[in-house]
Each structure stands twice: as structure tokens, then as C-alpha cells.
Design a protein around this motif. Structure first.
Motif, short mmCIF file in Angstrom:
data_model
loop_
_atom_site.label_atom_id
_atom_site.label_comp_id
_atom_site.label_asym_id
_atom_site.label_seq_id
_atom_site.Cartn_x
_atom_site.Cartn_y
_atom_site.Cartn_z
N ASN A 203 -0.54 -5.70 -7.50
CA ASN A 203 0.68 -4.76 -7.37
C ASN A 203 0.84 -4.43 -6.01
OD1 ASN A 203 0.69 -4.78 -10.18
ND2 ASN A 203 -0.35 -2.48 -10.36
N LEU A 204 -0.17 -4.20 -5.20
CA LEU A 204 0.05 -3.58 -3.84
C LEU A 204 0.84 -4.92 -3.04
CD1 LEU A 204 -2.70 -1.86 -1.49
CD2 LEU A 204 -1.19 -3.83 -0.67
N ARG A 206 2.82 -7.12 -4.35
CA ARG A 206 4.11 -7.34 -4.53
C ARG A 206 4.94 -6.18 -4.04
NH1 ARG A 206 1.80 -9.18 -10.30
NH2 ARG A 206 2.22 -11.40 -10.14
N ASN A 207 4.25 -5.16 -3.67
CA ASN A 207 5.05 -3.94 -3.24
C ASN A 207 5.42 -4.32 -1.87
OD1 ASN A 207 5.01 -2.43 -5.59
ND2 ASN A 207 3.14 -1.29 -5.00
N LYS A 208 4.48 -4.97 -1.02
CA LYS A 208 4.85 -5.47 0.24
C LYS A 208 5.64 -6.55 0.43
CE LYS A 208 1.46 -2.65 2.19
NZ LYS A 208 1.66 -1.65 3.40
#
Length: 449
Positions: A203-204, A206-208
Motif C-alpha cells: 500500500n505504501l 502504491r501511494n508513492k
């Protein structure tokens, strides 16, 4: 009926030749002393020491850039480094739990708290991305080695890097370090992740803005797919955790910095003051690079041990059998399933296995439950929170000073009489970026155990 052979021999023959394999595939925790370890050949070639120094200088050149774009590195002026701490309360707790006395003093290297990506992978992974960016920028005439590297935050650099992509296969932490820095610089980054990688890490990323591809199988498949897809794209650079010299050198830089930290704590490492280092091991790149750097820095006064989960001892098997990456844990009936996601690797690095063979003092395996127990006690005694895989080093001092294999190692190398002068250094490899609620689950699990 045809018998499946492992490296040209039957399983039965392997068990005859290496009886310790019986316990390894049970699986129960084991401690293996490396018969190839030879302190008389611990010298590192001058050319390779120079390679490590070159890597250190490159990181110094990029320090102004890192301080600019990652505010958490500003205090250290863009140098990515972690604290070295004495953990006497944890040592006392371990002695009470095991009913033993540890003669050497306990230290921890908190790579769990490295800035930017919160794990040891911030060393090798970030370094290789920076080196690749520097190579491209020099090739296109955008930078000179004497320039201020703050320039890398400029739009002309980002426009250039947007024409290139980076790919990597990862169980989690390497992907985090490469994804975070690569995306920040403007590269298109794809991280090929195995099924055991934690969801929060995906998730982290993809958020970047990182492209995360997931695979139902383990780490080796993720690397294989990443390598294959990158080969089909001439603009794509594949960071190969199994074979990369640049990753290796990025990790190795840690040793010279550690020397300065030890000196700051008035800790001597010499023939009368040994240093024992315990490094959690997956494919072998991170611990191999650090251990190689330590040998370059301290020679035969430092003794390095790798720690692996009972279900994923790929490096140990590769070293013990001499098959290196030609064998996997699955070949010996192990399933490579472990809570220590960063160590869930079925096949070791050939490059590191051959590089480290005679420099490694030994390996041991550790059960997942013991990882959670150490996690709980470290949090209670020292207020330090690490992810499960990063606790693997804590079993090492207990084994070295109390297991027959460890006692024999101390005797063989004339260390018994000077053990009280020495230090046990646990390499805490990750944990600072674990979300609070997940770390709380880890802690509670350790409490129940």
C-alpha cells in the motif's frame, strides 16, 4: 521408481554426508559452524576496499540532495545512518530468561530506524538507485562529480529520469527503499512482490506512485519475473538482489561508519577485544555486504554469524552443501513459510555465497515464536520496536556462549579468555515504518508467547 536427486545426490546420501541436515529439515533450531572459515585468509583485496570507499564517497556526494528532498535526513546532513546503542536491560532480561550469564556486552545497530525506508535496505537499495541516476546524469551531461548534487532535484533531471524505469523483485523492504527513492527522483518504478510481502508495504509503495506487481508464489518467482520483464525493455534497469555488486557495496559502507560509532562509545575492537555480529539473512545481500565491509574494516577481530528462520535457511543450506544457489529449501522439504517476511527466501545469492564463504563464522536458525518473544522483551526493556525478522540476531549470543558449536568456536579461535572484553552486536534490520496497529499486534503476540 526414479529418485529425485539434489545436486546429483539423493536426500539419503546428503543426510549421511551432513548429519546436521536431519535437524535442519525436521525442522528444529540448529547452529552450524562454518568449516570453511579461515581467519588467515580474512584479508580483503585492496581494490575491493577501494570500491567500498568509492561507494562511500558517492553517498557523500548525494547527501545535499537527500537532505533537500527527505527532511528526515536533514539533521544528519543527508547521510543515511542509524544509531548504535548499548542494551544492558535487554541483556539482563535474556540472561534471566535463559538462566545464563553473557560475558560479552550487548549492543544493537538500529537499522530499523534508518531514515527514508526504515530498514537495512536503505543502505544497498537507495545506493544503487543513486548510482544509476548518477550514471545517467553524467552520460547526458547534466552533472559533474564536482557539482552540488542538490541539482538532482531539478526538473531537467526528473524529466530525464522519467524516460527510464527501474524494476526489482522483493519480499518487502528492498522494494520500499528502491520504490521510495526511485519515484522521488522521477523514475518509473515497478516492484515485483512475493505473496509473503506485508500488505502495508504494498500500500505504501502504491501511494508513492510505484507499480506493484504481486505473485502467488515466493520471492524467487518475483525476482525471476522482474528480471524477465526488465530484459524486454531497454530503458529498464533491473536491481538484482541475487547478483548485484552495487547493492553489496552500498551495504558494505556501513562498516567504516560503525567503526566511528564504536570509537565514539570508547569501544575497542582488536585482538583482545573481539566483536561478534549477528545478521538476519534472507537472500544474503544485506548481511553479506555488511559482513564483507566489517571484515575489510576489522579483519579477524570481527566474527559474523547469519540468522535464518527454521523454514527458510537458504543461505545455510547453500553454504553447508556447497551448492550455493543451485539448491533451494524446498528441495529439502521445507516450505519457506515464515512470519519473518524479509527472510522468506528459498534460494540464496550465488554472488554473496561465493564471496562470503570463507569469511562467515557460522549460521543458525530460529523459530518464529522466538522472534516474537524477543520482540516483546526488547520493547519492554529498551522501548525499541522491531519487525519480527529483525529480532533474529538476538539468539546468536545465547548460542555462541552456551551451545556446543558456539563453545567450540570460542575455543578453536582462542576467544574464551577475552570474551568479557568483547561485544555482541545485534543488527536490527527493520521495523520503524511498521504501522502502529500492526506493531501492536506483533507485541501482543509476543506477550502471549
Amino acid at each position: 521408481m526414479k529418485t529425485n536427486l539434489i545436486g546429483g545426490k539423493s536426500l539419503e546420501q546428503w543426510l549421511v554426508d551432513y548429519p546436521l541436515l536431519k535437524d535442519l529439515i525436521e525442522p528444529i533450531e540448529i547452529f552450524w559452524g562454518n568449516p570453511q572459515y579461515d581467519k588467515s585468509s580474512c584479508g580483503i583485496p585492496i581494490s575491493e576496499k577501494e570500491d567500498i570507499q568509492d561507494a562511500s564517497r558517492r553517498l557523500e556526494r548525494f547527501a545535499p540532495y537527500l537532505a533537500e528532498v527527505f527532511p528526515e535526513t536533514a539533521e544528519s546532513n543527508g547521510i543515511i545512518e542509524s544509531p548504535l546503542l548499548s542494551i544492558q536491560a535487554m541483556q539482563k532480561r535474556m540472561e534471566e530468561l535463559e538462566s545464563i550469564e553473557l560475558k560479552g556486552k550487548l549492543l544493537i545497530k538500529c537499522d530499523s530506524h534508518l531514515p527514508i525506508s526504515g530498514s537495512i535496505k536503505a543502505r544497498g537499495g537507495i545506493y544503487e538507485v543513486l548510482k544509476h541516476a548518477e550514471d545517467i546524469a553524467i552520460k547526458h551531461g547534466l552533472i559533474d562529480l564536482t557539482d552540488n548534487y542538490k541539482a538532482f532535484d531539478g526538473s531537467d533531471f526528473k524529466d530525464l529520469f522519467s524516460q527510464y524505469s527501474i524494476a526489482v523483485g522483493s519480499t518487502g523492504n528492498l522494494g520500499l527503499s528502491i520504490g521510495i527513492v526511485g519515484a522521488q527522483m522521477g523514475f518509473k518504478v515497478t516492484v515485483h512482490m512475493s505473496s509473503d510481502a506485508k500488505q502495508w508495504k504494498k500500500n505504501l509503495l502504491r501511494n508513492k506512485g510505484v507499480n506493484v506487481k504481486e505473485y502467488a508464489s515466493d520471492y524467487s518467482k518475483a525476482v525471476e519475473e522482474g528480471r524477465s520483464q526488465a530484459a524486454a525493455d531497454p530503458t529498464c534497469y533491473f536491481i538484482d538482489d541475487e547478483n548485484s555488486k552495487d547493492l553489496f557495496l552500498g551495504y558494505a559502507v556501513a562498516a567504516s561508519r560503525l567503526r566511528k560509532q564504536l570509537e565514539g562509545l570508547k569501544i575497542t575492537v582488536d585482538e583482545n577485544h573481539p566483536l561478534f555480529v549477528y545478521l538476519p539473512c534472507g537472500v544474503g545481500g544485506g548481511p553479506g555486504g555488511v559482513a564483507y565491509g566489517l571484515k575489510a574494516e576489522f579483519g579477524d577481530h570481527v566474527h559474523c554469524f547469519f540468522a535464518e528462520p527454521t523454514q527458510s535457511p537458504c543461505f545455510l543450506i547453500g553454504q553447508m552443501t556447497g551448492l550455493y544457489d543451485s539448491v533451494s529449501v524446498q528441495d529439502f522439504g521445507l516450505d519457506n513459510k515464515t512470519e519473518a517476511d524479509g527472510l522468506a527466501v528459498g534460494r540464496p545469492s550465488r554472488f554473496v555465497g561465493r564471496k562470503m564463504g570463507h569469511l562467515l563464522s557460522g549460521c543458525y536458525t530460529i523459530e518464529d515464536q522466538r522472534l516474537y518473544s524477543f520482540l516483546h522483551h526488547l520493547a519492554v526493556t529498551e522501548n525499541l520496536y522491531l519487525e519480527p525478522s529483525a529480532l533474529a540476531g538476538f539468539y546468536g549470543p545465547i548460542l555462541l556462549e552456551n551451545h556446543p558449536v558456539g563453545l567450540n568456536y570460542l575455543k578453536e579461535h582462542n576467544l574464551e579468555g577475552i570474551l568479557r572484553n568483547g561485544h555482541h552486536l545485534i543488527w536490527g534490520t527493520g521495523g520503524n515504518m511498521v504501522p502502529h496497529e500492526i506493531m501492536e499486534e506483533y507485541f501482543n503476540k509476543g506477550t502471549r508467547i
